[in-house]
Scaffold this motif. Structure first.
Motif, PDB file in Angstrom:
ATOM      1  N   LYS A  81      -0.820 -16.536  18.189  1.00 49.94           N
ATOM      2  CA  LYS A  81      -0.774 -15.090  18.400  1.00 49.94           C
ATOM      3  C   LYS A  81      -0.424 -14.346  17.123  1.00 49.94           C
ATOM      4  O   LYS A  81      -0.941 -13.243  16.869  1.00 49.94           O
ATOM      5  CB  LYS A  81       0.244 -14.760  19.488  1.00 49.94           C
ATOM      6  CG  LYS A  81       0.281 -13.285  19.868  1.00 49.94           C
ATOM      7  CD  LYS A  81       1.200 -13.037  21.053  1.00 49.94           C
ATOM      8  CE  LYS A  81       1.186 -11.567  21.464  1.00 49.94           C
ATOM      9  NZ  LYS A  81       2.080 -11.314  22.622  1.00 49.94           N
ATOM     10  N   TYR A  82       0.450 -14.945  16.302  1.00 51.22           N
ATOM     11  CA  TYR A  82       0.889 -14.312  15.051  1.00 51.22           C
ATOM     12  C   TYR A  82       0.669 -15.302  13.896  1.00 51.22           C
ATOM     13  O   TYR A  82       1.570 -16.073  13.557  1.00 51.22           O
ATOM     14  CB  TYR A  82       2.357 -13.910  15.123  1.00 51.22           C
ATOM     15  CG  TYR A  82       2.672 -12.902  16.188  1.00 51.22           C
ATOM     16  CD1 TYR A  82       2.413 -11.547  15.996  1.00 51.22           C
ATOM     17  CD2 TYR A  82       3.229 -13.296  17.404  1.00 51.22           C
ATOM     18  CE1 TYR A  82       2.694 -10.614  16.978  1.00 51.22           C
ATOM     19  CE2 TYR A  82       3.517 -12.368  18.400  1.00 51.22           C
ATOM     20  CZ  TYR A  82       3.252 -11.027  18.178  1.00 51.22           C
ATOM     21  OH  TYR A  82       3.534 -10.104  19.160  1.00 51.22           O
ATOM     22  N   PRO A  83      -0.518 -15.300  13.301  1.00 49.77           N
ATOM     23  CA  PRO A  83      -0.812 -16.240  12.207  1.00 49.77           C
ATOM     24  C   PRO A  83       0.176 -16.085  11.041  1.00 49.77           C
ATOM     25  O   PRO A  83       0.684 -15.004  10.777  1.00 49.77           O
ATOM     26  CB  PRO A  83      -2.239 -15.848  11.782  1.00 49.77           C
ATOM     27  CG  PRO A  83      -2.825 -15.186  12.988  1.00 49.77           C
ATOM     28  CD  PRO A  83      -1.689 -14.459  13.638  1.00 49.77           C
ATOM     29  N   LYS A  84       0.433 -17.198  10.372  1.00 42.90           N
ATOM     30  CA  LYS A  84       1.319 -17.247   9.204  1.00 42.90           C
ATOM     31  C   LYS A  84       2.719 -16.741   9.538  1.00 42.90           C
ATOM     32  O   LYS A  84       3.352 -16.046   8.740  1.00 42.90           O
ATOM     33  CB  LYS A  84       0.728 -16.444   8.034  1.00 42.90           C
ATOM     34  CG  LYS A  84      -0.588 -17.000   7.528  1.00 42.90           C
ATOM     35  CD  LYS A  84      -1.081 -16.225   6.322  1.00 42.90           C
ATOM     36  CE  LYS A  84      -2.397 -16.778   5.806  1.00 42.90           C
ATOM     37  NZ  LYS A  84      -2.901 -16.025   4.635  1.00 42.90           N
ATOM     38  N   SER A  85       3.198 -17.081  10.717  1.00 41.19           N
ATOM     39  CA  SER A  85       4.549 -16.681  11.114  1.00 41.19           C
ATOM     40  C   SER A  85       5.444 -17.878  11.401  1.00 41.19           C
ATOM     41  O   SER A  85       6.670 -17.752  11.377  1.00 41.19           O
ATOM     42  CB  SER A  85       4.491 -15.809  12.376  1.00 41.19           C
ATOM     43  OG  SER A  85       4.096 -16.581  13.512  1.00 41.19           O
ATOM     44  N   THR A  86       4.860 -19.046  11.655  1.00 46.68           N
ATOM     45  CA  THR A  86       5.619 -20.161  12.210  1.00 46.68           C
ATOM     46  C   THR A  86       5.311 -21.434  11.431  1.00 46.68           C
ATOM     47  O   THR A  86       4.147 -21.830  11.323  1.00 46.68           O
ATOM     48  CB  THR A  86       5.263 -20.344  13.696  1.00 46.68           C
ATOM     49  OG1 THR A  86       5.369 -19.082  14.364  1.00 46.68           O
ATOM     50  CG2 THR A  86       6.202 -21.332  14.366  1.00 46.68           C
ATOM     51  N   TYR A  87       6.369 -22.072  10.898  1.00 46.85           N
ATOM     52  CA  TYR A  87       6.175 -23.189   9.980  1.00 46.85           C
ATOM     53  C   TYR A  87       7.089 -24.371  10.290  1.00 46.85           C
ATOM     54  O   TYR A  87       8.258 -24.194  10.649  1.00 46.85           O
ATOM     55  CB  TYR A  87       6.465 -22.748   8.538  1.00 46.85           C
ATOM     56  CG  TYR A  87       5.542 -21.675   8.018  1.00 46.85           C
ATOM     57  CD1 TYR A  87       4.354 -22.002   7.367  1.00 46.85           C
ATOM     58  CD2 TYR A  87       5.842 -20.328   8.180  1.00 46.85           C
ATOM     59  CE1 TYR A  87       3.499 -21.023   6.883  1.00 46.85           C
ATOM     60  CE2 TYR A  87       4.989 -19.330   7.708  1.00 46.85           C
ATOM     61  CZ  TYR A  87       3.819 -19.697   7.059  1.00 46.85           C
ATOM     62  OH  TYR A  87       2.974 -18.716   6.587  1.00 46.85           O
ATOM     63  N   GLY A 205       4.202 -12.813   9.144  1.00 46.66           N
ATOM     64  CA  GLY A 205       5.280 -12.937  10.115  1.00 46.66           C
ATOM     65  C   GLY A 205       4.972 -12.164  11.379  1.00 46.66           C
ATOM     66  O   GLY A 205       3.873 -11.638  11.563  1.00 46.66           O
ATOM     67  N   ILE A 206       5.934 -12.103  12.252  1.00 45.29           N
ATOM     68  CA  ILE A 206       5.793 -11.408  13.527  1.00 45.29           C
ATOM     69  C   ILE A 206       6.331  -9.994  13.371  1.00 45.29           C
ATOM     70  O   ILE A 206       7.521  -9.816  13.092  1.00 45.29           O
ATOM     71  CB  ILE A 206       6.570 -12.141  14.629  1.00 45.29           C
ATOM     72  CG1 ILE A 206       6.068 -13.582  14.760  1.00 45.29           C
ATOM     73  CG2 ILE A 206       6.433 -11.414  15.956  1.00 45.29           C
ATOM     74  CD1 ILE A 206       6.924 -14.438  15.664  1.00 45.29           C
ATOM     75  N   PRO A 207       5.521  -8.970  13.524  1.00 42.21           N
ATOM     76  CA  PRO A 207       6.022  -7.592  13.388  1.00 42.21           C
ATOM     77  C   PRO A 207       6.973  -7.246  14.530  1.00 42.21           C
ATOM     78  O   PRO A 207       6.702  -7.545  15.689  1.00 42.21           O
ATOM     79  CB  PRO A 207       4.751  -6.739  13.430  1.00 42.21           C
ATOM     80  CG  PRO A 207       3.754  -7.570  14.151  1.00 42.21           C
ATOM     81  CD  PRO A 207       4.081  -9.008  13.827  1.00 42.21           C
ATOM     82  N   ILE A 208       8.096  -6.646  14.202  1.00 38.01           N
ATOM     83  CA  ILE A 208       9.078  -6.272  15.216  1.00 38.01           C
ATOM     84  C   ILE A 208       9.470  -4.813  15.047  1.00 38.01           C
ATOM     85  O   ILE A 208       9.368  -4.240  13.964  1.00 38.01           O
ATOM     86  CB  ILE A 208      10.350  -7.156  15.144  1.00 38.01           C
ATOM     87  CG1 ILE A 208      10.981  -7.108  13.747  1.00 38.01           C
ATOM     88  CG2 ILE A 208      10.042  -8.584  15.550  1.00 38.01           C
ATOM     89  CD1 ILE A 208      12.279  -7.870  13.644  1.00 38.01           C
ATOM     90  N   GLY A 219      -1.253  -9.019  15.364  1.00 39.76           N
ATOM     91  CA  GLY A 219      -0.856  -8.693  16.728  1.00 39.76           C
ATOM     92  C   GLY A 219       0.018  -7.459  16.800  1.00 39.76           C
ATOM     93  O   GLY A 219       0.439  -6.892  15.793  1.00 39.76           O
ATOM     94  N   GLU A 220       0.302  -7.071  18.027  1.00 47.64           N
ATOM     95  CA  GLU A 220       1.137  -5.896  18.245  1.00 47.64           C
ATOM     96  C   GLU A 220       2.602  -6.233  17.991  1.00 47.64           C
ATOM     97  O   GLU A 220       3.049  -7.353  18.247  1.00 47.64           O
ATOM     98  CB  GLU A 220       0.962  -5.386  19.676  1.00 47.64           C
ATOM     99  CG  GLU A 220      -0.415  -4.814  19.969  1.00 47.64           C
ATOM    100  CD  GLU A 220      -0.735  -3.624  19.064  1.00 47.64           C
ATOM    101  OE1 GLU A 220       0.158  -2.778  18.878  1.00 47.64           O
ATOM    102  OE2 GLU A 220      -1.851  -3.566  18.539  1.00 47.64           O
ATOM    103  N   PRO A 221       3.381  -5.258  17.499  1.00 51.43           N
ATOM    104  CA  PRO A 221       4.795  -5.531  17.232  1.00 51.43           C
ATOM    105  C   PRO A 221       5.579  -5.759  18.519  1.00 51.43           C
ATOM    106  O   PRO A 221       5.233  -5.231  19.576  1.00 51.43           O
ATOM    107  CB  PRO A 221       5.271  -4.259  16.511  1.00 51.43           C
ATOM    108  CG  PRO A 221       4.307  -3.201  16.933  1.00 51.43           C
ATOM    109  CD  PRO A 221       2.988  -3.895  17.114  1.00 51.43           C
ATOM    110  N   ILE A 222       6.616  -6.557  18.430  1.00 50.72           N
ATOM    111  CA  ILE A 222       7.517  -6.796  19.556  1.00 50.72           C
ATOM    112  C   ILE A 222       8.566  -5.691  19.552  1.00 50.72           C
ATOM    113  O   ILE A 222       9.223  -5.448  18.537  1.00 50.72           O
ATOM    114  CB  ILE A 222       8.183  -8.170  19.429  1.00 50.72           C
ATOM    115  CG1 ILE A 222       7.121  -9.262  19.479  1.00 50.72           C
ATOM    116  CG2 ILE A 222       9.215  -8.380  20.518  1.00 50.72           C
ATOM    117  CD1 ILE A 222       7.672 -10.634  19.225  1.00 50.72           C
ATOM    118  N   THR A 223       8.747  -5.032  20.678  1.00 55.05           N
ATOM    119  CA  THR A 223       9.670  -3.895  20.728  1.00 55.05           C
ATOM    120  C   THR A 223      10.762  -4.059  21.781  1.00 55.05           C
ATOM    121  O   THR A 223      11.522  -3.142  22.014  1.00 55.05           O
ATOM    122  CB  THR A 223       8.887  -2.596  21.025  1.00 55.05           C
ATOM    123  OG1 THR A 223       8.169  -2.743  22.251  1.00 55.05           O
ATOM    124  CG2 THR A 223       7.919  -2.282  19.896  1.00 55.05           C
ATOM    125  N   SER A 224      10.850  -5.206  22.434  1.00 56.55           N
ATOM    126  CA  SER A 224      11.878  -5.392  23.445  1.00 56.55           C
ATOM    127  C   SER A 224      12.263  -6.857  23.553  1.00 56.55           C
ATOM    128  O   SER A 224      11.509  -7.746  23.147  1.00 56.55           O
ATOM    129  CB  SER A 224      11.390  -4.904  24.822  1.00 56.55           C
ATOM    130  OG  SER A 224      10.383  -5.770  25.319  1.00 56.55           O
TER     131      SER A 224
END
Length: 252
Positions: A81-87, A205-208, A219-224
């Motif tokens: 879901k979030y490329p280049k975020s998890t290693y 990374g994962i946008p927050i 992807g869409e940012p996590i807001t909650s």
């Protein structure tokens, strides 16, 4: 003495933080409890520039790294879901003496994007053992043979080592021995090969929080808190009990 997974994790986080400090004064790390790590596959997360980077650290066991399939499945779901975020992160060193002798831990740590592991797990296997082959920049599995691309951490996240400059100077004799007076060379043909850190423009990374998802594929940012826990899987909320609200940062 064996270079344990926890020792590797602590040193890597400390080294990466020290490297980032000139560019971001407040990199924030969050560690999981043992129960959370077993369930989610996440060891630590780094919040920087409104993004989350997720890490799973592995230490050597008899010169091999063991990956659990159920952890990989969860990490792969996030990475898809979030490329280049998890290693996954692996050390070259297998013992403390070798780890202590390394001049830069980022240069002797190897990263593998969870998406690059692909279908490495056999359908009936609960785990997989890999061996680091530096000459091939790969993690290899035997029986059947298969390679997975690996990169040094400084190639993935940026090189933070001081730039090399050609030096010019003269030797001055003194009572305490030779004293060297050096100055930076300024000749026009001097070339400096330097890889600058990727922060903040190319940081994945994962946008927050308030970070927009304008970078393609992020992807869409996590807001909650609810969205964050849903990212970990459908059953994450109930399995984690009180949840992960303490690990969620809703802003930059």
């Amino acid at each position: 003495m064996r270079f344990s997974e926890k020792s590797f994790e602590v040193r890597f986080c400390a080294t990466f933080s020290a490297a980032l400090m000139p560019f971001n004064r407040n990199p924030q790390w969050f560690g999981m409890t043992q129960a959370q790590e077993r369930m989610t596959g996440i060891d630590t997360m780094l919040s920087i520039g409104g993004k989350l980077l997720i890490f799973q650290f592995k230490a050597k066991q008899d010169d091999k790294f063991k990956l659990e399939k159920f952890q990989w499945r969860n990490l792969a779901r996030i990475g898809k879901k979030y490329p280049k975020s998890t290693y996954y992160v692996f050390p070259e060193a297998g013992d403390l003496a070798a780890a202590a002798s390394a001049r830069c831990l980022l240069n002797t740590s190897w990263c593998c994007d969870v998406n690059d592991i692909g279908k490495g797990f056999r359908s009936t296997a609960a785990s997989m053992s890999l061996t680091l082959v530096k000459a091939k920049s790969a993690l290899t599995r035997s029986k059947p043979d298969q390679d997975f691309t690996a990169q040094k951490a400084c190639e993935v996240f940026g090189c933070f080592c001081p730039a090399f400059f050609p030096l010019e100077g003269e030797v001055v004799e003194g009572d305490g021995g030779n004293l060297f007076y050096l100055q930076v060379g300024t000749s026009s043909d001097s070339k400096v090969d330097r890889t600058f850190p990727p922060y903040p423009k190319s940081l994945a990374g994962i946008p927050i929080g308030t970070i927009s998802g304008e970078e393609g594929g992020q992807g869409e940012p996590i807001t909650s808190v609810e969205q964050f826990e849903q990212m970990l899987g459908d059953s994450a909320r109930q399995n984690l009990g009180s949840g992960l609200s303490g690990l969620f940062l809703p802003s930059r």
